[in-house]
Scaffold this active site. Sequence first.
Site, PDB file in Angstrom:
ATOM      1  N   ASN A   1      -5.990  -2.555   1.639  1.00 13.83           N
ATOM      2  CA  ASN A   1      -6.030  -4.293   1.752  1.00 13.83           C
ATOM      3  C   ASN A   1      -7.507  -4.813   1.922  1.00 13.83           C
ATOM      4  O   ASN A   1      -8.320  -4.075   2.573  1.00 13.83           O
ATOM      5  CB  ASN A   1      -5.410  -4.758   3.093  1.00 13.83           C
TER       6      ASN A   1
ATOM      7  N   ARG B   1       0.857  -1.225   0.017  1.00 16.95           N
ATOM      8  CA  ARG B   1       0.187   0.151  -0.122  1.00 16.95           C
ATOM      9  C   ARG B   1       0.736   1.246   0.158  1.00 16.95           C
ATOM     10  O   ARG B   1       0.581   2.292  -0.980  1.00 16.95           O
ATOM     11  CB  ARG B   1      -0.874   0.022   1.135  1.00 16.95           C
TER      12      ARG B   1
END
Length: 97
Positions: free
Chosen positions: A43, A25
């Site tokens: 996620n 990320r």
Amino acid sequence: MDHQTKHISAYRIFLSGLVQGVGFRSWTKRLAESYGLDGWVRNLPDGRVELFAQGENDVLQDFIWKLWEGPKGARVDKMEIIKEAVSHEERGFYIKY
């Protein structure tokens, strides 16, 4: 006057493989910011990473190719790309939790 029109596109992308617990990320956020894209990354409970990205079409295509590389330690096995409507609310690129 500039007669070149910028083609803005938006995509929702689902990444499968070793994409959680490897800094994916934050890596994606830095990459998107370097390309000047708007959107977000998060996620998913099933182990995938989902992201929404929009920007100039050519830039977006380069960004998507780069996603296959991922950060060190990551492995992208599959990418699902869905064309989306451009969102005028998105400004900047951030991590959703």
